[in-house]
Design a protein around this motif. Structure first.
Motif, short mmCIF file in Angstrom:
data_model
loop_
_atom_site.label_atom_id
_atom_site.label_comp_id
_atom_site.label_asym_id
_atom_site.label_seq_id
_atom_site.Cartn_x
_atom_site.Cartn_y
_atom_site.Cartn_z
N SER A 33 0.83 -1.21 0.00
CA SER A 33 0.00 0.00 0.00
C SER A 33 0.86 1.26 0.00
CB SER A 33 -0.92 0.01 1.23
OG SER A 33 -1.72 -1.15 1.28
N ARG A 34 0.24 2.34 -0.44
CA ARG A 34 0.92 3.64 -0.45
C ARG A 34 0.54 4.49 0.77
NH1 ARG A 34 3.23 5.33 -5.04
NH2 ARG A 34 2.71 7.52 -4.59
N SER A 35 -0.44 4.03 1.54
CA SER A 35 -0.88 4.78 2.71
C SER A 35 -1.56 3.84 3.69
CB SER A 35 -1.86 5.90 2.31
OG SER A 35 -3.06 5.33 1.81
N LEU A 36 -1.77 4.32 4.92
CA LEU A 36 -2.48 3.51 5.91
C LEU A 36 -3.95 3.36 5.53
CD1 LEU A 36 -0.97 4.78 9.29
CD2 LEU A 36 -0.44 2.68 8.04
N ALA A 37 -4.50 4.38 4.88
CA ALA A 37 -5.90 4.29 4.45
C ALA A 37 -6.07 3.16 3.44
CB ALA A 37 -6.35 5.61 3.84
N GLU A 38 -5.11 3.04 2.51
CA GLU A 38 -5.17 1.96 1.53
C GLU A 38 -4.97 0.61 2.21
OE1 GLU A 38 -2.79 0.34 -2.44
OE2 GLU A 38 -2.51 2.42 -1.79
N THR A 39 -4.11 0.57 3.22
CA THR A 39 -3.90 -0.67 3.98
C THR A 39 -5.20 -1.14 4.62
OG1 THR A 39 -1.61 -0.06 4.47
CG2 THR A 39 -2.62 -1.73 5.87
N ALA A 87 9.15 -1.10 19.07
CA ALA A 87 9.79 -0.39 17.96
C ALA A 87 8.73 -0.13 16.90
CB ALA A 87 10.92 -1.22 17.37
N PRO A 88 8.90 0.95 16.11
CA PRO A 88 7.93 1.23 15.03
C PRO A 88 8.09 0.25 13.87
CG PRO A 88 9.74 2.78 14.94
CD PRO A 88 9.95 1.98 16.19
N VAL A 89 6.99 0.01 13.16
CA VAL A 89 7.06 -0.88 11.99
C VAL A 89 6.97 -0.09 10.69
CG1 VAL A 89 6.16 -2.89 13.20
CG2 VAL A 89 4.57 -1.33 12.06
N TYR A 90 6.72 1.22 10.79
CA TYR A 90 6.76 2.05 9.59
C TYR A 90 7.28 3.43 9.95
CZ TYR A 90 2.51 4.61 10.98
OH TYR A 90 1.60 5.40 11.64
N LYS A 91 7.73 4.16 8.94
CA LYS A 91 8.32 5.47 9.14
C LYS A 91 7.24 6.54 9.11
CE LYS A 91 12.63 3.92 7.00
NZ LYS A 91 13.61 4.09 5.89
N ARG A 92 7.11 7.27 10.20
CA ARG A 92 6.10 8.31 10.28
C ARG A 92 6.42 9.48 9.35
NH1 ARG A 92 5.05 4.05 13.70
NH2 ARG A 92 3.21 4.49 15.01
N LYS A 93 5.35 10.18 8.96
CA LYS A 93 5.46 11.42 8.18
C LYS A 93 6.21 11.23 6.86
CE LYS A 93 5.21 14.33 12.31
NZ LYS A 93 5.84 15.41 13.11
N THR A 94 5.99 10.07 6.23
CA THR A 94 6.57 9.85 4.90
C THR A 94 5.46 9.47 3.93
OG1 THR A 94 7.00 7.49 5.34
CG2 THR A 94 8.77 9.06 5.84
N LYS A 95 5.59 9.95 2.71
CA LYS A 95 4.66 9.60 1.64
C LYS A 95 5.47 9.21 0.41
CE LYS A 95 0.76 12.50 3.06
NZ LYS A 95 -0.18 13.56 2.65
N LEU A 126 6.27 3.94 4.04
CA LEU A 126 7.54 3.20 4.05
C LEU A 126 7.66 2.42 5.35
CD1 LEU A 126 10.03 5.89 2.66
CD2 LEU A 126 9.09 3.92 1.44
N LEU A 127 8.03 1.16 5.24
CA LEU A 127 8.22 0.32 6.42
C LEU A 127 9.57 0.59 7.06
CD1 LEU A 127 6.84 -3.12 5.16
CD2 LEU A 127 5.63 -1.35 6.44
N SER A 128 9.64 0.38 8.38
CA SER A 128 10.92 0.45 9.08
C SER A 128 11.70 -0.83 8.81
CB SER A 128 10.68 0.61 10.58
OG SER A 128 10.06 -0.57 11.09
N ASP A 129 12.91 -0.91 9.32
CA ASP A 129 13.71 -2.13 9.11
C ASP A 129 13.00 -3.35 9.69
OD1 ASP A 129 15.62 -0.64 7.85
OD2 ASP A 129 16.95 -0.47 9.59
#
Length: 304
Positions: free
Chosen positions: A16-22, A46-54, A57-60
């Motif tokens: 997905s490209r966004s959480l809404a699409e997820t 730990a976070p599983v995605y990078k905040r404030k990115t479009k 994007l998933l974290s490591d």
């Protein structure tokens, strides 16, 4: 401990490209997705995605879990499907998005009941005009649709083409014509089902040609439409299988709609395709595949 819903969530996020699409891919609300994310990130600390990115994007750590999800979820789904098909089915629940009665369905599916004596077949409900959420939630097994459906987790297969015909009383002035064009329909009230205008085939065609009908009358019942047309209260546009029985009684007649505009290369008539929509988890050996095979050869039952 990781759960299956965590894997499914990371799989959907990676596509997905966004959480809404997820959330749409998972068929859950954004708030439910937020709750699942909080649960997983609390577990991992730990976070599983990078905040404030479009785009998203998933974290490591998110990438690691997503990779695992893509590896194991297909096998899990295939196993679940195989387990379901080893048991003789006891119910078959059918819905419809195309708003027409299907009197021929029972006869068409009778071989299934001979094969599975305990099988109970539930046919489309007359006023249930949007059954896809029930298909996703597994409250239905298959949905018939006159439009292509594209949704995550659902498969849409063409069954057969059918013609939409103008329904007239047997003594209607338009009954003297062999075929009808859209311009000839504008002076009459037209009965239709209470659905979105974009789902009313004749309305869409008339709008595209800049033609306004005298009146559109929405009603829930196919039987009511047939009776009111027979009483010369208006006209309608229905599949051939809805018309045959009343036409044989001499109460109504039907005519093809000529949309060719003078071109002899185009096929005459307003034609649609009937699709079978089902969850992708239903595999080739399942009852859903048997249903699709029977429905693909349904035309002989239309005349009964």
């Amino acid at each position: 401990m990781l759960k299956l819903n965590h894997l499914a969530m990371l799989e959907a996020m990676s596509l997905s490209r966004s959480l809404a699409e997820t959330a749409q891919r998972l068929h859950i609300s954004p708030s439910a997705l937020s709750h699942q994310l909080k649960d997983l990130e609390s577990l991992l600390d730990a976070p599983v995605y990078k905040r404030k990115t479009k785009p998203l994007l998933l974290s490591d750590k998110g990438e690691v879990i997503a990779k695992l999800a893509h590896q194991v979820l297909p096998s899990i789904r295939e196993t679940q499907s195989l387990l379901r098909t080893t048991v003789s089915p006891t119910s078959l629940r059918i819905g419809a998005r195309c708003h027409y009665c299907f009197d021929w369905l029972f006869a068409c599916l009778s071989p299934l009941q001979k094969r599975y004596p305990e099988l109970e077949i539930q046919l489309p409900q007359a006023n249930d005009f949007e059954p896809l959420p029930k298909l996703v939630s597994q409250d239905l097994d298959i949905v018939l649709s006159s439009e292509m459906v594209s949704m995550q987790g659902l498969q849409c297969d063409a069954l057969f083409d059918f013609e939409m015909r103008v329904l007239l009383s047997s003594h209607h002035p338009l009954a003297s014509f062999e075929t009808l064009n859209l311009e000839q329909l504008k002076d009459y009230a037209i009965f239709c089902f209470p659905v979105d205008w974009a789902d009313i085939d004749l309305f869409v065609q008339m709008q595209a040609h800049g033609i306004q009908a005298k009146q559109w009358i929405k009603t829930n019942s196919t039987q009511s439409i047939l009776q009111r047309v027979a009483a010369s209260e208006g006209i309608a546009c229905l599949p051939q299988w809805n018309i045959t029985r009343f036409q044989d009684l001499g109460l109504v007649t039907s005519r093809a709609i000529d949309l060719r505009g003078g071109s002899e290369e185009l096929k005459s008539g307003l034609w649609k395709t009937l699709y079978a929509v089902h969850r992708q988890a239903a595999n080739t050996g399942s009852i859903v595949e048997q249903v699709k095979q029977l429905l693909s050869n349904a035309e002989p039952y239309f005349e009964r």
